[in-house]
Scaffold this motif. Sequence first.
Motif, PDB file in Angstrom:
ATOM      1  N   GLY A   1      -1.613  -7.693  -1.782  1.00 57.93           N
ATOM      2  CA  GLY A   1      -1.999  -7.124  -0.491  1.00 57.93           C
ATOM      3  C   GLY A   1      -2.511  -8.167   0.484  1.00 57.93           C
ATOM      4  O   GLY A   1      -2.521  -7.939   1.691  1.00 57.93           O
ATOM      5  N   ASP A   2      -2.947  -9.323  -0.013  1.00 57.24           N
ATOM      6  CA  ASP A   2      -3.429 -10.380   0.869  1.00 57.24           C
ATOM      7  C   ASP A   2      -2.283 -10.975   1.672  1.00 57.24           C
ATOM      8  O   ASP A   2      -1.140 -11.044   1.207  1.00 57.24           O
ATOM      9  CB  ASP A   2      -4.088 -11.510   0.071  1.00 57.24           C
ATOM     10  N   LEU A   3      -2.596 -11.422   2.889  1.00 58.52           N
ATOM     11  CA  LEU A   3      -1.656 -12.165   3.709  1.00 58.52           C
ATOM     12  C   LEU A   3      -1.981 -13.641   3.569  1.00 58.52           C
ATOM     13  O   LEU A   3      -3.153 -14.027   3.593  1.00 58.52           O
ATOM     14  CB  LEU A   3      -1.760 -11.747   5.173  1.00 58.52           C
ATOM     15  N   ILE A   4      -0.959 -14.462   3.407  1.00 61.30           N
ATOM     16  CA  ILE A   4      -1.171 -15.899   3.265  1.00 61.30           C
ATOM     17  C   ILE A   4      -0.062 -16.633   4.008  1.00 61.30           C
ATOM     18  O   ILE A   4       1.099 -16.217   3.974  1.00 61.30           O
ATOM     19  CB  ILE A   4      -1.220 -16.321   1.773  1.00 61.30           C
ATOM     20  N   HIS A   5      -0.436 -17.689   4.724  1.00 63.89           N
ATOM     21  CA  HIS A   5       0.564 -18.505   5.408  1.00 63.89           C
ATOM     22  C   HIS A   5       1.034 -19.578   4.429  1.00 63.89           C
ATOM     23  O   HIS A   5       0.220 -20.316   3.872  1.00 63.89           O
ATOM     24  CB  HIS A   5      -0.001 -19.159   6.670  1.00 63.89           C
TER      25      HIS A   5
ATOM     26  N   VAL B   1       9.973 -28.537   1.233  1.00 64.14           N
ATOM     27  CA  VAL B   1      11.351 -28.931   0.937  1.00 64.14           C
ATOM     28  C   VAL B   1      12.305 -28.323   1.964  1.00 64.14           C
ATOM     29  O   VAL B   1      13.154 -29.007   2.531  1.00 64.14           O
ATOM     30  CB  VAL B   1      11.754 -28.506  -0.499  1.00 64.14           C
ATOM     31  N   LYS B   2      12.152 -27.012   2.215  1.00 62.42           N
ATOM     32  CA  LYS B   2      13.025 -26.313   3.169  1.00 62.42           C
ATOM     33  C   LYS B   2      12.560 -26.485   4.608  1.00 62.42           C
ATOM     34  O   LYS B   2      13.257 -26.122   5.544  1.00 62.42           O
ATOM     35  CB  LYS B   2      13.087 -24.831   2.822  1.00 62.42           C
ATOM     36  N   ASN B   3      11.335 -26.978   4.790  1.00 58.18           N
ATOM     37  CA  ASN B   3      10.747 -27.208   6.109  1.00 58.18           C
ATOM     38  C   ASN B   3      10.697 -25.924   6.935  1.00 58.18           C
ATOM     39  O   ASN B   3      11.076 -25.896   8.102  1.00 58.18           O
ATOM     40  CB  ASN B   3      11.487 -28.307   6.855  1.00 58.18           C
ATOM     41  N   LEU B   4      10.237 -24.839   6.289  1.00 57.96           N
ATOM     42  CA  LEU B   4      10.039 -23.577   6.996  1.00 57.96           C
ATOM     43  C   LEU B   4       8.941 -22.791   6.291  1.00 57.96           C
ATOM     44  O   LEU B   4       8.571 -23.069   5.167  1.00 57.96           O
ATOM     45  CB  LEU B   4      11.345 -22.767   7.069  1.00 57.96           C
ATOM     46  N   GLY B   5       8.419 -21.820   7.007  1.00 54.45           N
ATOM     47  CA  GLY B   5       7.350 -21.021   6.432  1.00 54.45           C
ATOM     48  C   GLY B   5       6.948 -19.899   7.350  1.00 54.45           C
ATOM     49  O   GLY B   5       7.617 -19.605   8.330  1.00 54.45           O
ATOM     50  N   GLY B   6       5.834 -19.290   7.015  1.00 55.87           N
ATOM     51  CA  GLY B   6       5.322 -18.185   7.798  1.00 55.87           C
ATOM     52  C   GLY B   6       4.335 -17.376   6.993  1.00 55.87           C
ATOM     53  O   GLY B   6       3.919 -17.761   5.898  1.00 55.87           O
ATOM     54  N   THR B   7       3.971 -16.227   7.541  1.00 54.25           N
ATOM     55  CA  THR B   7       3.017 -15.336   6.879  1.00 54.25           C
ATOM     56  C   THR B   7       3.740 -14.515   5.829  1.00 54.25           C
ATOM     57  O   THR B   7       4.838 -14.023   6.062  1.00 54.25           O
ATOM     58  CB  THR B   7       2.353 -14.413   7.917  1.00 54.25           C
ATOM     59  N   HIS B   8       3.101 -14.385   4.672  1.00 51.77           N
ATOM     60  CA  HIS B   8       3.661 -13.631   3.557  1.00 51.77           C
ATOM     61  C   HIS B   8       2.599 -12.693   2.998  1.00 51.77           C
ATOM     62  O   HIS B   8       1.410 -12.977   3.064  1.00 51.77           O
ATOM     63  CB  HIS B   8       4.118 -14.572   2.439  1.00 51.77           C
ATOM     64  N   GLU B   9       3.056 -11.573   2.429  1.00 53.85           N
ATOM     65  CA  GLU B   9       2.161 -10.643   1.746  1.00 53.85           C
ATOM     66  C   GLU B   9       2.378 -10.782   0.247  1.00 53.85           C
ATOM     67  O   GLU B   9       3.507 -10.809  -0.235  1.00 53.85           O
ATOM     68  CB  GLU B   9       2.441  -9.204   2.165  1.00 53.85           C
TER      69      GLU B   9
ATOM     70  N   VAL C   1       5.824 -12.937  -3.302  1.00 56.17           N
ATOM     71  CA  VAL C   1       5.471 -12.639  -1.912  1.00 56.17           C
ATOM     72  C   VAL C   1       6.717 -12.181  -1.147  1.00 56.17           C
ATOM     73  O   VAL C   1       7.847 -12.430  -1.568  1.00 56.17           O
ATOM     74  CB  VAL C   1       4.849 -13.874  -1.213  1.00 56.17           C
ATOM     75  N   VAL C   2       6.479 -11.508  -0.028  1.00 53.63           N
ATOM     76  CA  VAL C   2       7.546 -11.135   0.904  1.00 53.63           C
ATOM     77  C   VAL C   2       7.095 -11.538   2.308  1.00 53.63           C
ATOM     78  O   VAL C   2       5.891 -11.548   2.592  1.00 53.63           O
ATOM     79  CB  VAL C   2       7.857  -9.618   0.875  1.00 53.63           C
ATOM     80  N   PRO C   3       8.037 -11.896   3.180  1.00 56.45           N
ATOM     81  CA  PRO C   3       7.655 -12.193   4.558  1.00 56.45           C
ATOM     82  C   PRO C   3       6.930 -10.996   5.172  1.00 56.45           C
ATOM     83  O   PRO C   3       7.282  -9.846   4.914  1.00 56.45           O
ATOM     84  CB  PRO C   3       8.991 -12.448   5.258  1.00 56.45           C
ATOM     85  N   ALA C   4       5.904 -11.286   5.955  1.00 59.82           N
ATOM     86  CA  ALA C   4       5.106 -10.224   6.567  1.00 59.82           C
ATOM     87  C   ALA C   4       4.725 -10.633   7.986  1.00 59.82           C
ATOM     88  O   ALA C   4       4.757 -11.806   8.347  1.00 59.82           O
ATOM     89  CB  ALA C   4       3.850  -9.972   5.737  1.00 59.82           C
ATOM     90  N   GLU C   5       4.345  -9.631   8.735  1.00 58.41           N
ATOM     91  CA  GLU C   5       3.836  -9.907  10.076  1.00 58.41           C
ATOM     92  C   GLU C   5       2.392 -10.363   9.967  1.00 58.41           C
ATOM     93  O   GLU C   5       1.690 -10.040   9.008  1.00 58.41           O
ATOM     94  CB  GLU C   5       3.927  -8.640  10.936  1.00 58.41           C
ATOM     95  N   ASP C   6       1.942 -11.082  10.968  1.00 57.32           N
ATOM     96  CA  ASP C   6       0.576 -11.584  10.999  1.00 57.32           C
ATOM     97  C   ASP C   6      -0.426 -10.438  11.107  1.00 57.32           C
ATOM     98  O   ASP C   6      -0.084  -9.343  11.590  1.00 57.32           O
ATOM     99  CB  ASP C   6       0.415 -12.530  12.187  1.00 57.32           C
ATOM    100  N   ALA C   7      -1.643 -10.669  10.679  1.00 56.67           N
ATOM    101  CA  ALA C   7      -2.699  -9.651  10.735  1.00 56.67           C
ATOM    102  C   ALA C   7      -2.984  -9.208  12.173  1.00 56.67           C
ATOM    103  O   ALA C   7      -3.395  -8.073  12.406  1.00 56.67           O
ATOM    104  CB  ALA C   7      -3.973 -10.177  10.088  1.00 56.67           C
ATOM    105  N   PHE C   8      -2.754 -10.087  13.149  1.00 55.46           N
ATOM    106  CA  PHE C   8      -3.045  -9.771  14.552  1.00 55.46           C
ATOM    107  C   PHE C   8      -1.790  -9.343  15.316  1.00 55.46           C
ATOM    108  O   PHE C   8      -1.708  -9.480  16.528  1.00 55.46           O
ATOM    109  CB  PHE C   8      -3.685 -10.983  15.242  1.00 55.46           C
ATOM    110  N   ARG C   9      -0.803  -8.763  14.631  1.00 56.92           N
ATOM    111  CA  ARG C   9       0.490  -8.423  15.234  1.00 56.92           C
ATOM    112  C   ARG C   9       0.385  -7.423  16.375  1.00 56.92           C
ATOM    113  O   ARG C   9       1.217  -7.407  17.256  1.00 56.92           O
ATOM    114  CB  ARG C   9       1.449  -7.904  14.177  1.00 56.92           C
TER     115      ARG C   9
END
Length: 115
Positions: free
Chosen positions: A44-48, A53-61, A94-102
């Motif tokens: 349930g936590d959100l983590i960036h 290696v892939k040079n990409l990222g984002g917020t995940h749940e 984890v799965v990609p998720a929207e930011d907590a402040f969406r």
Amino acid sequence: MTPVACSFYVRTPVGADQFYYDPINVASPHGDGKLHTLHPPLPGDLIHLWDTVKNLGGTHEVLARRWLHSSYGSFNWPVLEPQPTVGPLLELIVVPAEDAFRNQVLRPDEEGPTL
């Protein structure tokens, strides 16, 4: 207390109840692609996360966790030692998720960014 070595895997659906699980390689002074922390994220936590290696990222749940502890008598927990010499391993799905402040909007008295 020894840190937990956290490995992250992004779950991507590919069919009915079938998924790909792709590892995320995070920057680490250990050079192992794992996050070493005393405070691993909970489901349930959100983590960036940023994959170096892939040079990409984002917020995940965090969806799920699987702990892997050392066995007594193993390399990580030698016989006659009162506790393991290395912390446990933790695999996190984890799965990609929207930011907590969406849903954040500007107040009427605040000025928006200029383009």
